[in-house]
Design a protein around this motif. Structure first.
Motif, short mmCIF file in Angstrom:
data_model
loop_
_atom_site.label_atom_id
_atom_site.label_comp_id
_atom_site.label_asym_id
_atom_site.label_seq_id
_atom_site.Cartn_x
_atom_site.Cartn_y
_atom_site.Cartn_z
N MET A 18 0.49 -1.25 0.04
CA MET A 18 -0.11 -0.27 0.14
C MET A 18 1.16 0.98 -0.09
O MET A 18 0.59 1.95 -0.71
N THR A 51 1.49 4.17 -2.74
CA THR A 51 1.14 5.47 -2.23
C THR A 51 2.59 6.45 -3.03
O THR A 51 2.59 7.66 -3.27
N THR A 94 2.44 7.49 -6.86
CA THR A 94 0.95 7.67 -7.16
C THR A 94 1.71 9.54 -6.47
O THR A 94 1.84 10.22 -7.31
N ASN A 99 -5.30 1.93 6.92
CA ASN A 99 -6.30 2.70 6.96
C ASN A 99 -5.75 4.58 6.99
O ASN A 99 -6.42 4.99 5.89
N GLU A 139 -2.73 4.75 5.08
CA GLU A 139 -1.68 4.39 4.37
C GLU A 139 -3.21 5.21 3.60
O GLU A 139 -3.43 6.02 2.57
N MET A 140 -4.10 4.63 3.35
CA MET A 140 -5.20 5.02 2.42
C MET A 140 -5.75 5.77 2.88
O MET A 140 -6.04 6.13 1.19
N ARG A 141 -6.30 6.56 3.45
CA ARG A 141 -6.60 8.07 3.14
C ARG A 141 -5.35 8.81 2.85
O ARG A 141 -5.79 9.74 2.18
N ARG A 142 -4.63 8.38 3.31
CA ARG A 142 -3.51 9.73 2.21
C ARG A 142 -3.49 9.10 0.52
O ARG A 142 -3.51 10.52 0.01
N LEU A 143 -3.77 8.19 0.20
CA LEU A 143 -3.88 7.64 -1.41
C LEU A 143 -5.19 8.65 -2.22
O LEU A 143 -4.68 9.50 -2.48
N THR A 144 -5.80 8.57 -1.37
CA THR A 144 -7.33 8.89 -1.36
C THR A 144 -7.17 10.75 -1.70
O THR A 144 -7.64 10.88 -2.62
N TRP A 172 -7.45 14.59 7.97
CA TRP A 172 -6.80 13.66 7.17
C TRP A 172 -5.97 13.28 6.61
O TRP A 172 -5.37 11.45 6.27
N GLN A 182 -13.33 -0.63 11.79
CA GLN A 182 -12.16 -0.35 11.31
C GLN A 182 -11.33 -0.56 10.08
O GLN A 182 -11.68 -0.17 9.47
N MET A 237 -12.18 1.41 6.42
CA MET A 237 -11.47 0.39 5.52
C MET A 237 -11.68 0.94 4.39
O MET A 237 -11.97 1.53 3.06
N GLU A 279 -13.02 3.76 3.01
CA GLU A 279 -12.35 4.99 1.95
C GLU A 279 -12.00 3.80 0.47
O GLU A 279 -11.99 4.51 -0.08
N LEU A 295 -12.37 6.14 -2.64
CA LEU A 295 -11.20 5.93 -4.65
C LEU A 295 -11.75 5.46 -5.29
O LEU A 295 -11.30 5.75 -6.59
N LEU A 331 -14.06 7.77 -6.58
CA LEU A 331 -13.11 9.30 -7.69
C LEU A 331 -12.38 8.76 -8.82
O LEU A 331 -12.49 9.19 -10.11
#
Lengths: 334, 334, 334, 334, 334
Positions: C274, C278, C281, D271, D273-278, D333, E266, E270, E273, E277, E280
């Motif tokens: 992941m 990131t 990207t 979570n 990490e995921m959010r950062r990507l989003t 976020w 959690q 996830m 999230e 993504l 989007l």
């Protein structure tokens, strides 16, 4: 510790014997009435609704020689089910459970005192739970009349224990509904519901589990309050309690597996989401690259000058997009 | 509570003794026939199919002096397996399990009453489970004829207990099939199947676990209904029950590990999906950037005027794309 | 139920006594030989390999007065380990485990009958497990010769129980290898291996756990088959069994923690994947945006006409890309 | 099975009695010395360091009449803690645990034999564990001198059991350090550490758990080796063992919750990490689209000819980018 | 091992008898005062605050004939709750728990010695826990004065045990607050809180669980220190302990389910999230592709020359973007 609500306490005395006419029901509304009262039939059943009138309790306690600790336990609405043998009487504490109209499970503290020829019952509220038994006592043919106070206590216990069957059934139904709901699509509200189910199970467990011990103690009956005849019936109640505890354990396993199931389905969905994103990216990235390539500004780019170049590229893009889509469809990826 | 289906009740009476001719089988179709009937041989076995004819049950109950609670338990098809010793007879409750043609596990309530020289059996439906034993009784050489009613009860118990072997085997097979299916690719339908397996296990458990206690009580045999000779056989049945309970526990562990396995494989797949996305992005992002760079409109961009610029860039892109692909292949990332 | 393989049954009779010459070994190949045979020494050990010759078993059973249920258990190769005391002899069922050349764990059904002055052993296959004991018996100095049949049974039990040490050690080794493999990189094949380990553990457990009860019963020895002297030795075997059961439990905990470990490492890898995505990207998106901006076709875009515009942008891109890369490297994100 | 290291065996004999002068310490270096030796004081304590000299063991065994199985258990360094009562003496097996300088937990096999007026102790290595007790014996005022051999054994047991307190404390500290480390950032090395802690716990458990049984057996003391006076002291040691087992269980729960914690924190990070990507994608995608739109080559695109078009678009992009960034910052976020 | 704080030790002696005037309270400040003191009333209660003055403890020990091990346990503030019966007195160790102003749970070591006509109590700190009981003793009408020392010990035990109700309630509240907090949004600080709750539970458990055994031993009361009258009261305390242990177990299940809940929520987040993504990407990718296509530089691209081409494309983009947004909104995907 202490009564939870303050209904006006009302004592009902039922006197009965073996004879056809040997039945009388008296309602007491004042303390003095009761103190002077002399019963005319050999067997007594005194039922008290509401626990707010502590003076009444004290009068009853004095009259029947109850230990102060017994009175304390009668008033303690959080008391755990138990049996205690005192000199001359047995004291039994229980929880009466019920499912109310909203489908919620609620419980009530019930105390029973069995003496040599009397039974005292104490309830938090005037619920109609014992009405049927009272009616039964009126009929001179009923077993209740033929047998003694010990059989009356058996009937009361049987009534209270049978209530748990209904409660467990209601819980089992909620559990299955929830299982179906989770399988058709997990959402966090279900987690709350699982948690609520768990708490209700614990609530029921606290009333039901100690009953096994209660029935065990009554069956051993070292002080000989129950006749052999009635013992067979107590054994039957004990069996019911064991069966219900087993159902309770099974239900608990089920609730635990619901949480596991929830997690597995969540993770499944996550996988599907992930795959969808991968598929989308796989389809659009090459097309965007192609468009980017023919957007470059090189002087010498022969394709740009071909007559059908643009249409060929559009066609090529369509072919790539479609074939990737069909490929993923065939692999049932979305 | 009460019979589940309403087959016409049919009573079969088998009388037998030690002599070669001492065997007779009578079928009763009306209540009055049975009430007046006088048996001619010393040992009796009365078998009742279907529990709908409550009058018949009452007649039998009166004739053999059964306690009202026994009749109640015979009718209660949800009754948990148990033994109860009454004055003059032992009452045994069991569940007869079987795997039907659809591979489903179903169970039936069976009650056995063993008196000093008679055996009563009560079944929900006329299944042919006891036919073989009936045939055995016909032969004057069989052990069943030589030994008493207690040995007949042993034979019945052995028959009922052995059925669980088949059921556990069927479950074990379903479990292994499911394990293979999960290993070759987890999907949510398997979660449903795991859940179903769990429920079936609990269902079997409720019939099987109490048998240990039942056999234990019979072995202690404080009222001396079983001769020493037959005790050895009961010990054998007890052993089978213990062995099956152990298999059941092992199976339960297995089912639990299936869920764990499902989750692990799911998470594995997720990892693979993730990696695929990362690989795709890693390959296409640089290429798209290059195309973007040569799509810029700067006046001074020498490469744009080179004769082989375009082809060089295309070639460079191909080299980058291919080498990344080969690199990831080599690392076995997709 | 019934023998798993059909080796020709071979009975070996060892007769021995306290005297130096009191030892004789006879091999029987036909039924009639054995039926007429009269032993000359006080103590007997009859060993039967293979269980296919049911006639032989019946002859032996008749000769030594074995109960039909004993013969049934001897033939039932799935029989759970147990002890049963009969009138005149003790019957012991065990499982002989071994690790074969492929590292697989396999087990065999062994039955022992101890009478007042004889020992019968029944094995599924002619394995050489008891050869060493047979040799020991030949020496007139050995304890086996000085003590009675009960000591011989102790020696046999000790032999069988010690086999479990090897099996547990082999399992423990496999478990540690697997742990190392998982730590260095989890993959689904390891899940299969964990599952396989679990099954093997259950397999071993079924042979080992009941041994505690077996040894316990033998130690209580209510029918007095073992002399006080030998009891000390049985206590020693019991200790070994308890120690092995504890090792087994520890091993089981270990296998369970392997699955947890697998999951944690999987989730760890997922995190790394992941993060890599990131990072990629984060690096490429701004560069692509810049390229996109200078690819716009506005009439008035002063930078496009600057002499070093293109190179400045390329340089800027390189600076951004490099600094982001270095930043993430410094944070050890990939 | 057999001694793990081969230190030269050294036997130390301490003789003592109630009198002030009744104390003597002798060191034996050769077998013949010991065989002929006649003690002069009534109570003996013989301590053997190292188990390699099997001949010495045999001599001691013969002299004190030890059973061959006892000698075997003394030599078996993997022997599980136990007590065995023989005719004339009690045999006690224990594990002596210690934390070495590297913080590792290691253990040693210690055997104690208590006869009517002698104590034998056997250690794997010459550790100084018992030195303090030896010094205590020298003082004629000490309780050790006033009481008998049973009190000496109590002192030895107390010493050995107290060692577990230190070990559990060390483990508890490692556990808390690890918990802090995980909370400040989970990484796979911690999983290895959890696994290592688990194994150490099991290792300690194998030495500690059986001690409860050992102390229990000693307290029952059916053969009356301990005087009533000393029994009070044994009860105290028993209490310590129970307390330590409870600490051990608590520690085990803690280690298990560490793994759960690790997983939860991992999932938490995922979570984030995921959010950062989003967030990144949400910010850059619209900007890239805008750049793409103004990079289209339509003839009629009025904005392209506006004087401030380019700057307006750049400004718009900045506004969009900044406001999204601020929005996500406000929602915390990233 | 040893006192945790060094408050000046202060001994308070209360003498009392059945008579109205039979009450006297004396405070000792020096050792010599106490040594010479002769009490005038038949029943004594000596209370010691602080454990630093070891000389005082020794004097008390000598005066009341306490065993050295008892003094050791009184000083060991980590001592596990227990009862020990000595010749002439019972020794009871307990933990006094309390919730301090910061809501933290802390505990204190309390020892009680009950002799035939005296009670000794030893506390770590001068907390006012027993003040109420002391006041009760002053009143000549109170049950404490009418009954003997055994009833005083019951009152002390009841006081100490009731404290656990408050502690469990405080924990239960913290648990529910945490559950609400997690449901409204999981964050890692909650994991720390769960861990802290777990540790506190273990802390409470160590004080509470052994109480069951303590009360059990007191109820058996083999040395007859408690009169039958008082036994009824001890039974009541036992009931409270059992009820609290059950509450404790329920609480523990709740804390465990909190962690499960955290993980599920959690994973839920996830999923959300991930979906965001995907949405989007699904919206922007096609638009970017379209912009890319019309940015290509083919000579023949008819749309580029259409008058309304640009606006048509912008409109098309808006339509695609909006309809996808509306579609996902309708599916409630974000």
């Amino acid at each position: 510790m202490g009564p939870r609500d303050a209904d006006p306490t009302l004592a009902t005395l039922i006197e009965y014997g073996h004879g056809a006419e040997a039945f009388q029901e008296t309602h007491f509304t004042s303390l003095t009435d009761g103190e002077d009262y002399q019963p005319r039939h050999p067997l007594l059943w005194l039922n008290l609704h509401g626990l707010a009138n502590i003076d009444l309790l004290k009068v009853v306690g004095r009259r029947f020689g109850l230990h102060p600790l017994v009175l304390e336990d009668i008033l303690n609405t959080e008391q755990r089910p138990k049996v205690e043998v005192f000199n001359g009487y047995v004291f039994i504490c229980l929880r009466l459970v019920s499912v109310n109209e909203q489908g919620e499970i609620c419980s009530e503290h019930v105390s029973i005192v069995l003496g040599r020829n009397y039974v005292l019952t104490f309830q938090e509220q005037p619920s109609g739970t014992f009405n049927q038994i009272r009616e039964g006592l009126k009929s001179s043919q009923s077993q209740l009349r033929r047998f003694g106070s010990d059989y009356l206590v058996y009937t009361l216990l049987d009534k209270l224990v049978d209530r748990y069957f209904l409660v467990l059934e209601a819980l089992s139904e909620r559990c299955e509904d929830l299982d179906d709901a989770i399988s058709s699509g997990p959402n966090p509200a279900q987690l709350q519901e699982i948690q609520a189910l768990r708490r209700t199970m614990q609530y029921v467990k606290r009333g039901l589990w100690p009953l096994r011990e209660v029935m065990n103690t009554l069956q051993r009956d070292e002080a000989d309050f129950f006749r052999d005849e009635t013992q067979l019936y107590l054994r039957d109640v004990y069996d019911h309690v064991v069966q219900m505890i087993e159902s309770g354990e099974a239900l608990r396993d089920l609730v635990n597996s619901l949480q596991d199931n929830y997690m597995s389905l969540q993770s499944n969905r996550m996988n599907i989401e992930m795959r969808r994103l991968t598929v989308l990216t796989t389809i659009f990235m090459p097309l965007t690259l192609i468009a980017g390539i023919y957007g470059m500004n090189f002087e010498v780019m022969p394709e740009l000058h071909w007559r059908w170049g643009y249409f060929a590229v559009l066609g090529g893009m369509a072919v790539i997009g479609l074939s990737l889509t069909l490929y993923f469809r065939a692999k049932r990826w979305f």
